[in-house]
Design an enzyme around this catalytic site. Structure first.
Site, PDB file in Angstrom:
ATOM      1  N   GLY A 224      15.437  -3.463  36.839  1.00  0.00           N
ATOM      2  CA  GLY A 224      14.257  -3.355  36.203  1.00  0.00           C
ATOM      3  C   GLY A 224      12.576  -4.495  36.427  1.00  0.00           C
ATOM      4  N   GLU A 261      19.322  -0.523  41.157  1.00  0.00           N
ATOM      5  CA  GLU A 261      19.265   0.557  41.050  1.00  0.00           C
ATOM      6  C   GLU A 261      17.349   0.316  40.316  1.00  0.00           C
ATOM      7  OE1 GLU A 261      20.304   1.279  36.400  1.00  0.00           O
ATOM      8  OE2 GLU A 261      21.761   2.021  37.703  1.00  0.00           O
ATOM      9  N   PRO A 262      16.471   0.049  40.946  1.00  0.00           N
ATOM     10  CA  PRO A 262      14.717   0.114  40.872  1.00  0.00           C
ATOM     11  C   PRO A 262      14.608   1.269  40.835  1.00  0.00           C
ATOM     12  CG  PRO A 262      15.524  -0.718  43.194  1.00  0.00           C
ATOM     13  CD  PRO A 262      16.961  -0.518  42.679  1.00  0.00           C
ATOM     14  N   GLY A 263      13.886   1.439  39.577  1.00  0.00           N
ATOM     15  CA  GLY A 263      13.212   2.615  39.468  1.00  0.00           C
ATOM     16  C   GLY A 263      11.267   2.013  40.147  1.00  0.00           C
ATOM     17  N   ARG A 300       1.734   5.747  29.358  1.00  0.00           N
ATOM     18  CA  ARG A 300       2.113   4.435  29.020  1.00  0.00           C
ATOM     19  C   ARG A 300       1.267   3.392  28.064  1.00  0.00           C
ATOM     20  NH1 ARG A 300       3.029   1.210  32.229  1.00  0.00           N
ATOM     21  NH2 ARG A 300       4.892   0.696  31.551  1.00  0.00           N
ATOM     22  N   TYR A 304       3.087   2.709  25.497  1.00  0.00           N
ATOM     23  CA  TYR A 304       3.748   0.916  25.556  1.00  0.00           C
ATOM     24  C   TYR A 304       2.883  -0.041  25.713  1.00  0.00           C
ATOM     25  CZ  TYR A 304       8.093   3.308  27.958  1.00  0.00           C
ATOM     26  OH  TYR A 304       8.842   3.916  27.940  1.00  0.00           O
ATOM     27  N   CYS A 330      -6.721  16.149  21.203  1.00  0.00           N
ATOM     28  CA  CYS A 330      -7.316  15.727  19.452  1.00  0.00           C
ATOM     29  C   CYS A 330      -6.821  14.683  19.492  1.00  0.00           C
ATOM     30  CB  CYS A 330      -7.024  17.166  19.407  1.00  0.00           C
ATOM     31  SG  CYS A 330      -8.733  17.389  17.836  1.00  0.00           S
ATOM     32  N   GLU A 331      -6.658  14.202  19.203  1.00  0.00           N
ATOM     33  CA  GLU A 331      -5.844  12.613  18.549  1.00  0.00           C
ATOM     34  C   GLU A 331      -5.932  11.004  19.297  1.00  0.00           C
ATOM     35  OE1 GLU A 331      -1.684  11.623  18.095  1.00  0.00           O
ATOM     36  OE2 GLU A 331      -1.559  14.301  18.460  1.00  0.00           O
ATOM     37  N   TYR A 358       7.185   6.475  36.162  1.00  0.00           N
ATOM     38  CA  TYR A 358       6.194   7.367  34.049  1.00  0.00           C
ATOM     39  C   TYR A 358       5.749   7.240  33.794  1.00  0.00           C
ATOM     40  CZ  TYR A 358      11.206   4.366  34.055  1.00  0.00           C
ATOM     41  OH  TYR A 358      12.232   3.828  35.203  1.00  0.00           O
TER      42      TYR A 358
END
Length: 404
Positions: A224, A261-263, A300, A304, A330-331, A358
């Site tokens: 994280g 465990e970094p992403g 994202r 988010y 179309c929104e 992501y």
């Protein structure tokens, strides 16, 4: 280690001419830099492992690159496990930490021979009765609020993830009754960690839980780690974290593997999303820059409320003006609202930064749009690692019948 150069030498215009837009571009040298940066801060831990959290970006070429760097793999689905195996990872180099899956999926992971972290008591008991000799890890929820916002905070008491450390007596009872072997303890408090004290609080809780098990082989502290999204943005203080682990953790865990465990930390800053401006649209109060993509490719900001710096590659010296950059879905499909960007004209090429994590992995075919190409750059050479979709890609899994 020297700072990573701000001018990375990628000619995005040449790439768009060759591969078209929209286009994802990844800088493999930056990925390598970030990987070695973590290794630098924790070099003193003899038994230390980085497992790339591949849900951030599962392209098999990127997984293969991490394999060459010496990384392990953190996975959350049996499909990610299978991609990891195809990328050349050995089963014991892969940790599988699912959430809310069926026992049948767990059995597939057991058959594959990978490391497994279980995050609920029901599955733990079922596995203990059926496969007591298969060693597993336990995902603990430290019951703390961590992460940048509530959508990416996963370590609190009402989270669907993990087994609460308050349930430790129940956990130990299941282990004793089934005889299942516990070889690892795991946690993940959330993404975009700013307050390091919160992460360290979780680490202490994890160590306390670990003391209840005598045959542990690894303790996985999750990740994280936050990366900066703009010039003055904050980031996780790895230097301070490294000092803490050296003073506190490494003494306690002399014969146990320490895992991160970094992403996002490894791939976010390596990624660039390149789009072309279709049209400039003026209303009474807003200037829209409408681009040839949407949240089907880059969700994202909508999902988010995340910030991504947008640069006008075609007019970098133009006068700063306020734009709302929107997509063609179309929104409501908004990347940013009234942000100052160098003057944008129709046909200009825009670049979204921090697009390595992501972004493509959360893309879709909404509105029946094709997903874009992916390109990776390494030592100034470009390689196509995913071709742009075509109509046959949309239709090949459909079954056309005459219902009437």
């Amino acid at each position: 280690m020297k700072n990573y150069p701000k001018n990375i030498g990628i000619n995005f215009h040449d790439l768009t001419k060759r591969y078209g837009t929209p286009l994802y571009v990844y800088d493999a040298n930056k990925i390598e830099f970030q990987y070695k940066l973590i290794k630098k801060y924790f070099f003193y831990i003899e038994n230390f492992k980085i497992n790339y959290a591949c849900k951030a970006n599962t392209n098999i070429s990127i997984l293969n690159f991490f394999k060459k760097l010496g990384s392990g793999l953190d996975t959350v689905s049996i499909q990610e496990v299978e991609i990891g195996l195809k990328a050349g990872f050995k089963p014991k180099e892969i940790i599988y930490t699912p959430n809310g899956v069926s026992l049948s999926e767990i059995k597939k992971a057991i058959k594959a021979g990978v490391l497994i972290n279980i995050d609920n008591l029901s599955l733990l008991e079922q596995i203990g009765h059926e496969n007591p000799n298969y060693p597993i890890g336990i995902r603990i929820t430290p019951n703390i609020i961590g992460g940048g916002n509530k959508k990416i905070s996963v370590g609190h008491i009402n989270s669907k993830f993990g087994i609460s450390y308050y349930q430790l007596p129940n956990l130990k009872r299941i282990v004793e009754n089934t005889g299942i072997k516990v070889e690892g303890i795991h946690m993940h408090t959330g993404s975009d960690i700013i307050d390091l004290e919160v992460f360290l609080q979780g680490a202490y809780i994890l160590l306390n839980v670990a003391s209840s098990f005598n045959e542990l082989k690894y303790i996985d502290f999750g990740s994280g780690f936050k990366v900066p999204y703009h010039k003055n943005d904050t980031k996780t203080d790895l230097d301070m974290l490294g000092v803490f682990f050296k003073q506190k953790i490494s003494r306690v865990c002399k014969n146990i593997k320490i895992v991160f465990e970094p992403g996002k930390f490894l791939v976010s800053e390596s990624g660039y999303f390149i789009v072309k401006v279709n049209v400039i649209k003026h209303t009474t109060s807003t200037v829209f820059a409408c681009v040839d993509s949407g949240f089907n490719h880059f969700i994202r900001p909508m999902f988010y409320d995340s910030y991504h710096q947008i640069d006008n590659l075609s007019n970098p010296s133009g006068k700063l003006r306020s734009y709302t950059v929107v997509g063609y879905i179309c929104e409501s499909d908004t990347f940013c609202v009234n942000i100052k960007i160098n003057e944008i004209r129709e046909g200009d090429i825009l670049c979204f930064r921090n697009a390595g994590a992501y972004c493509f992995s959360m893309s879709s075919n909404y509105n029946s749009r094709y997903r874009p190409s992916e390109v990776i750059i390494y030592n100034n050479k470009s390689f196509l690692i995913r071709r742009r979709e075509k109509m046959q890609d949309l239709l090949k899994k459909m079954i056309e019948i005459d219902i009437g």
